[in-house]
Scaffold this active site. Sequence first.
Site, PDB file in Angstrom:
ATOM      1  CB  VAL A 111     -26.906  11.906 -20.600  1.00  0.00           C
ATOM      2  CG1 VAL A 111     -27.754  12.528 -21.691  1.00  0.00           C
ATOM      3  CG2 VAL A 111     -27.706  10.861 -19.821  1.00  0.00           C
ATOM      4  CB  CYS A 112     -24.742  14.768 -23.677  1.00  0.00           C
ATOM      5  SG  CYS A 112     -24.273  16.088 -24.814  1.00  0.00           S
ATOM      6  CB  ALA A 113     -20.424  16.460 -22.441  1.00  0.00           C
ATOM      7  CB  THR A 139     -20.643  11.427 -26.775  1.00  0.00           C
ATOM      8  OG1 THR A 139     -21.004  12.590 -26.023  1.00  0.00           O
ATOM      9  CG2 THR A 139     -19.752  11.827 -27.939  1.00  0.00           C
TER      10      THR A 139
END
Length: 300
Positions: free
Chosen positions: A105-107, A125
Site C-alpha cells: 500500500v502506498c510507499a 503507488t
Amino acid sequence: MTRVVFLLVPGVHLLDLAGPAQVFSSAADLVNGYALSYVGDADTVLSHQGVPLGASRELPSLSVDDLVFVPGWRSPKIVGTGHLSERALAWLRAHYDGGGTVASVCAGADALGRAGLLEGRRCTTHHELQEELARRYPAAHVVRDVLFVEDNRVVTSAGIASGIDLALHLVAVRHGPAVAAAIARTMVIYARRNGDDQQDSVLMRHRSHINETVHRIQDVIESRLAERLSLSELAIHAGCSERTVTRLFGRATGMTPLKYQQALRVERAEHLIGQGATVEMAARNVGFEDARMLRRLRSR
C-alpha cells in the site's frame, strides 16, 4: 488456514494497515480460514500517527496460499525512508520466490522494489510518489492514476484508502464477488475493484444505492454467478412480484437483473483471462454456454 502477515515499517500509516486488516478480519468472520499477524524489525513499531504497534521479530515460514502486506509509511519522498533490514527484505523475496503473493500500500511499493520484486513488472503507488518510484526502479513499469495493479502475484496500490480496494479485490478473486460485497457493506463502504483499464467495477457502479430489496437480489446473483436465474426465482428471494423486481432493480442500478449478471460475468471473465485462462475456459467458468456470447459482450 491462510495467513495474512503485515510487515510493519517505522512511521507506518494507520489506515494503510488498518484498512486491509479490517477486510481480512471481516473475511475471517464470513468464510473462516484467515489468521492475521504482524511482524517487523522491532517489537514495537511507532506509527506516523503516534500509536505504538506491537510486532513480532520472528519472520514466519509461509505457504503459497499466504499473503504478505507491506503498508505504506510517511514519505514525502521515498529516499531515506521506510527502513527495513536486509533480513526482512530477503524474507519478503523468499515468500514470493516460493510461490506466494506479496502486496503493498502506498510507499510500501518501495519495499517491494528493494526486495527486487518490481523489475519488469507493472506497479503503482500514491500519486505523489509515482515519479520517484519510476526513477528508483527504471526496470519497473509504473502505472499512473489507478487504484491498484496486479502483476504475477505482486500487487501494489495507490495508497491510504486504496489498500481497502486492493484487499477487497484479493478476497473477490479467492471467494467471489458476493463475499467481497458483503464485507464492503459490513464496513459501510462501496465495493470496489480496479482492472488495468478502469478505476471502478460493476460492484462499485451498481452497489452505491440504499435499496435493501435490490441488495438482496444482487446478493443472490453474485453468489450464483454461473447459474441461470429466472425473474420468478429472484422475485421469491426478494419477497415481491416480478414486476416489482424489474422496477426496483432498474431504478437502483439502471439495468435489468440479467444485464447485471452479464456484466459481472464479463468482469470476472476478464480477470480470469488476465490470469492466463483462455476465452473458452473463462466463459465456461462464469456460466456462458460457449465463448461466442462472451466475445460479443467483450467487444461492446
